[in-house]
Design an enzyme around this catalytic site. Structure first.
Site, PDB file in Angstrom:
ATOM      1  CE  LYS A 246      30.041  54.663  60.909  1.00  0.00           C
ATOM      2  NZ  LYS A 246      30.468  54.386  62.185  1.00  0.00           N
ATOM      3  CG  ASN A 247      27.829  57.622  63.649  1.00  0.00           C
ATOM      4  OD1 ASN A 247      28.594  56.657  63.671  1.00  0.00           O
ATOM      5  ND2 ASN A 247      28.254  58.835  63.610  1.00  0.00           N
TER       6      ASN A 247
ATOM      7  NE  ARG B  99      34.514  53.828  71.816  1.00  0.00           N
ATOM      8  CZ  ARG B  99      35.044  53.999  72.579  1.00  0.00           C
ATOM      9  NH1 ARG B  99      35.947  53.088  72.858  1.00  0.00           N
ATOM     10  NH2 ARG B  99      35.112  54.793  73.651  1.00  0.00           N
TER      11      ARG B  99
ATOM     12  CB  CYS C  45      38.502  55.037  63.475  1.00  0.00           C
ATOM     13  SG  CYS C  45      37.376  54.611  62.121  1.00  0.00           S
TER      14      CYS C  45
ATOM     15  NE  ARG D  52      36.893  56.716  68.986  1.00  0.00           N
ATOM     16  CZ  ARG D  52      36.350  56.141  68.071  1.00  0.00           C
ATOM     17  NH1 ARG D  52      36.567  55.153  67.328  1.00  0.00           N
ATOM     18  NH2 ARG D  52      34.867  56.563  67.863  1.00  0.00           N
TER      19      ARG D  52
ATOM     20  CB  ILE E 252      34.738  52.348  77.614  1.00  0.00           C
ATOM     21  CG1 ILE E 252      35.468  51.169  78.423  1.00  0.00           C
ATOM     22  CG2 ILE E 252      34.824  52.284  75.984  1.00  0.00           C
ATOM     23  CD1 ILE E 252      34.976  49.955  78.128  1.00  0.00           C
TER      24      ILE E 252
ATOM     25  CG  ASP F 117      32.307  61.194  63.374  1.00  0.00           C
ATOM     26  OD1 ASP F 117      33.443  60.977  63.738  1.00  0.00           O
ATOM     27  OD2 ASP F 117      31.455  60.459  63.627  1.00  0.00           O
TER      28      ASP F 117
ATOM     29  NE  ARG G  86      34.553  50.678  60.947  1.00  0.00           N
ATOM     30  CZ  ARG G  86      34.784  51.751  61.585  1.00  0.00           C
ATOM     31  NH1 ARG G  86      35.688  52.456  61.508  1.00  0.00           N
ATOM     32  NH2 ARG G  86      33.846  51.906  62.658  1.00  0.00           N
TER      33      ARG G  86
END
Length: 417
Positions: free
Chosen positions: A22-23, A93, A117, A122, A124, A305, A396
């Protein structure tokens, strides 16, 4: 799909096929905005984040959809820089990668802040710093952020204040089409960063990794190609924690073994064996595990993760285990759910000590993607039945996690009532 029901105490035995990462999928999907030709991407996971990313592209006017089980075709030739769906952006995200792809292609972007999440701040700011180094102006207004780039600066050096996967990816996407050379220092080197670089280079980009720096030499345009993304190392390692809690032996196929290789010693310290043979990764757990201590850090160190899942597995280990979280210090919401199951732990700042625990089934709430996976790990080894709510978090990022675990002996199913 309202709940996941798990009757714990069943050992695992069988074969699981690991899905695409996914990432990797999400930044590569959004990077296709740089390419005004057809791209075909293989090994794509069917997870909600991927579906939402494709929907965003479709709303922009692109062609973007699955053409078979795990292959998608994207053509952004007719994509327009429109006002984005706030609900879709706020769910992911990875929607942050729209900033770089739209800035590169259209010279501007206006969007709600990316979601994802919820496990603490988090920010930026590293992304914004990088965009400004490239010559962009930035305006922040409540929930929205606007970026504009009239002319990209050439021969730029961007030094990230801290290693950030997201900022590294955004700087790569923003820099690869155009004139001049951009050097990005203090970069993340996770497999999904390297996956994006490999994809863009196949499409005609000129991107090279040198130690802790990435050099991007701008090119005039990119060409559409076919590309297979990496398999999901976090999914593979999550199943390793499942074996640790439930015991047994499973085989994983479609694993990029070299990606998980640096993490295997942490499992071996607990007694879990992870070996590669004839295209499969064999994961085997002894009856008794021994606790260990880990701290999260950028790849190739222990991944943040995997923190919640590994923590859940430590409940089934003899002795005292420790996890120190250095990436997202507030990533501990899952502990309240483990406590409902009888987990014994002590949290000290950004560290948690996990004690040997006799877990029992309970009604549980997933608070984010990896926390939800951790509840599955704990429930598989617990006595009795567990019900996991907020399943939307889990789907997800994990394709078919329920049928995959069921196929190797777990008593797990969806309750749609």
């Amino acid at each position: 799909m309202k709940k996941i029901i798990i009757d714990g105490g069943q050992s695992l035995d069988g074969v699981i096929e690991v899905s695409g990462m996914k990432n990797s999928a999400l930044p590569i999907i959004f990077a296709c905005l740089l390419i005004k030709e057809e791209c075909v991407l293989d090994n794509m996971p069917r997870v909600s984040d991927v579906h939402n990313s494709l929907e965003i592209l479709r709303q922009m006017g692109a062609e973007a959809d699955f053409i078979d089980a795990h292959t998608i075709k994207i053509n952004t030739k007719n994509a327009q820089n429109i006002y984005f769906d706030m609900d879709l952006i706020s769910k992911m995200r990875a929607s942050a990668y729209l900033m770089s792809s739209c800035l590169s292609r259209y010279g501007s972007v206006h969007m709600v802040y990316p979601g994802g999440c919820n496990f603490g701040a988090r920010p930026i700011e590293q992304h914004i710093k990088g965009f400004k180094c490239l010559g962009a102006s930035c305006t922040e207004d409540g929930e929205f952020i606007a970026l504009s780039l009239s002319k990209r600066l050439q021969n730029v050096k961007i030094t990230l204040d801290k290693i950030s996967v997201g900022a590294t990816i955004n700087m790569i996407i923003a820099s690869c089409v155009g004139e001049g050379t951009v050097t990005i220092e203090n970069v993340a080197k996770e497999p999904h960063v390297l996956d994006l670089i490999a994809f863009l280079n196949i499409c005609g980009a000129n991107i090279r990794l040198f130690g802790n720096s990435i050099r991007v030499v701008g090119v005039r345009s990119l060409n559409g190609k076919r590309y297979r993304i990496y398999s999901d190392m976090i999914e593979a390692l999550t199943y390793a924690t499942c074996v640790g809690s439930a015991k047994g032996k499973i085989y994983l196929k479609n694993v990029d073994y070299e990606h998980i290789l640096p993490i295997i010693p942490h499992f071996e310290k607990t007694g879990i064996s992870i070996k590669y043979k004839n295209g499969f990764v064999c994961i085997k757990s002894p009856e008794k595990l021994v606790s260990t201590s880990v701290f999260t850090a950028p790849y190739p160190e222990f991944p943040t993760d995997l923190h919640p899942q590994f923590s859940a597995m430590l409940c089934f280990c003899d002795g005292v285990g420790e996890i120190t979280e250095t990436i997202f210090p507030e990533r501990f919401a899952y502990l309240c759910e483990l406590e409902k199951m009888g987990a014994k732990f002590k949290k000290i700042g950004n560290k948690v000590e996990i004690y040997t625990s006799l877990l029992h089934g309970a009604s549980l709430d997933a608070t984010d993607l990896r926390a939800g996976a951790a509840l599955i790990v704990s429930a598989l080894g617990a006595n009795g039945r567990s019900e996991i709510n907020n399943v939307n978090y889990i789907v997800r990022g994990y394709e078919d996690i329920v049928p995959k675990l069921s196929s190797v002996g777990a008593k797990i199913f969806y309750d749609n009532k």
